[in-house]
Design a protein around this motif. Structure first.
Motif, PDB file in Angstrom:
ATOM      1  N   GLU A  49       0.823  -1.210   0.000  1.00 53.42           N
ATOM      2  CA  GLU A  49       0.000   0.000   0.000  1.00 53.42           C
ATOM      3  C   GLU A  49       0.857   1.261   0.000  1.00 53.42           C
ATOM      4  O   GLU A  49       0.513   2.251  -0.650  1.00 53.42           O
ATOM      5  CB  GLU A  49      -0.957  -0.006   1.189  1.00 53.42           C
ATOM      6  N   SER A  66      -8.748   4.946  -2.570  1.00 52.23           N
ATOM      7  CA  SER A  66      -8.835   3.572  -2.059  1.00 52.23           C
ATOM      8  C   SER A  66      -7.879   2.698  -2.851  1.00 52.23           C
ATOM      9  O   SER A  66      -7.554   3.002  -4.001  1.00 52.23           O
ATOM     10  CB  SER A  66     -10.264   3.024  -2.149  1.00 52.23           C
ATOM     11  N   ASP A  68      -7.280  -1.516  -3.592  1.00 52.13           N
ATOM     12  CA  ASP A  68      -7.800  -2.877  -3.429  1.00 52.13           C
ATOM     13  C   ASP A  68      -6.942  -3.857  -4.218  1.00 52.13           C
ATOM     14  O   ASP A  68      -6.768  -3.692  -5.435  1.00 52.13           O
ATOM     15  CB  ASP A  68      -9.245  -2.962  -3.927  1.00 52.13           C
ATOM     16  N   LEU A  69      -6.435  -4.880  -3.552  1.00 57.11           N
ATOM     17  CA  LEU A  69      -5.658  -5.928  -4.197  1.00 57.11           C
ATOM     18  C   LEU A  69      -6.556  -6.732  -5.133  1.00 57.11           C
ATOM     19  O   LEU A  69      -7.635  -7.171  -4.742  1.00 57.11           O
ATOM     20  CB  LEU A  69      -5.047  -6.850  -3.134  1.00 57.11           C
ATOM     21  N   ARG A  70      -6.096  -6.920  -6.384  1.00 54.62           N
ATOM     22  CA  ARG A  70      -6.894  -7.660  -7.360  1.00 54.62           C
ATOM     23  C   ARG A  70      -6.273  -8.992  -7.763  1.00 54.62           C
ATOM     24  O   ARG A  70      -6.978  -9.890  -8.199  1.00 54.62           O
ATOM     25  CB  ARG A  70      -7.119  -6.819  -8.619  1.00 54.62           C
ATOM     26  N   PHE A  87      -3.407  -3.918  -8.419  1.00 59.15           N
ATOM     27  CA  PHE A  87      -4.343  -3.233  -7.532  1.00 59.15           C
ATOM     28  C   PHE A  87      -5.341  -2.425  -8.341  1.00 59.15           C
ATOM     29  O   PHE A  87      -5.013  -1.898  -9.401  1.00 59.15           O
ATOM     30  CB  PHE A  87      -3.596  -2.266  -6.599  1.00 59.15           C
ATOM     31  N   ARG A  90      -8.820   3.758  -6.666  1.00 58.11           N
ATOM     32  CA  ARG A  90      -9.792   4.801  -6.989  1.00 58.11           C
ATOM     33  C   ARG A  90      -9.125   6.159  -6.839  1.00 58.11           C
ATOM     34  O   ARG A  90      -8.446   6.427  -5.840  1.00 58.11           O
ATOM     35  CB  ARG A  90     -11.016   4.703  -6.086  1.00 58.11           C
TER      36      ARG A  90
END
Length: 132
Positions: A49, A66, A68-70, A87, A90
């Motif tokens: 992060e 934001s 988010d791990l994808r 990731f 946003r």
């Protein structure tokens, strides 16, 4: 390179179905003129992060809203081996701008069904994880 390196790849989005892509400049490391999402190497001692926040802020001059791990993928190219951690990030579309003009010469927000051409060779695999 004699061992894999770790890259944090980020597909930035606006939360309304559009992704942010940058056109690689003539001075880019590879594939100049291709549209791509962002990425950067993980530095020693950084969390994922922290690396994503640093790289997004450097490349787009605004911090993530934001992260988010994808997913994770191997990137094997002649002379290199990267472990790419992908990731979804946003961003505020009004705040994003080119933060590294030596790497990129244009930014654009695009719906996934209307992406510009040419795309960077590694972008489709990142988008596959982004949309999974």
């Amino acid at each position: 390179m004699d061992r894999p390196e770790v890259s944090c790849v980020f597909v930035c989005h606006d939360g309304d179905g559009r992704v942010l892509l940058a056109r690689r400049s003539a001075q880019a490391r590879d594939e100049p003129g291709a549209w791509d999402c962002g990425a950067g190497a993980l530095e020693f001692g950084e969390t994922f992060e922290q690396a994503v926040t640093r790289e997004v802020t450097e490349e787009y001059a605004t911090p993530p809203l934001s992260i988010d791990l994808r997913g994770v993928r191997n990137v094997l190219r002649p002379g290199s081996h990267w472990v790419a951690i992908v990731f979804a990030v946003r961003l505020d579309p009004a705040a994003a701008r080119i933060g590294e003009p030596h790497k990129f010469d244009e930014l654009g927000w695009f719906p996934l069904d209307a992406l510009p051409a040419p795309l960077h060779s590694q972008l489709p695999a990142a988008l596959e994880l982004f949309t999974a």
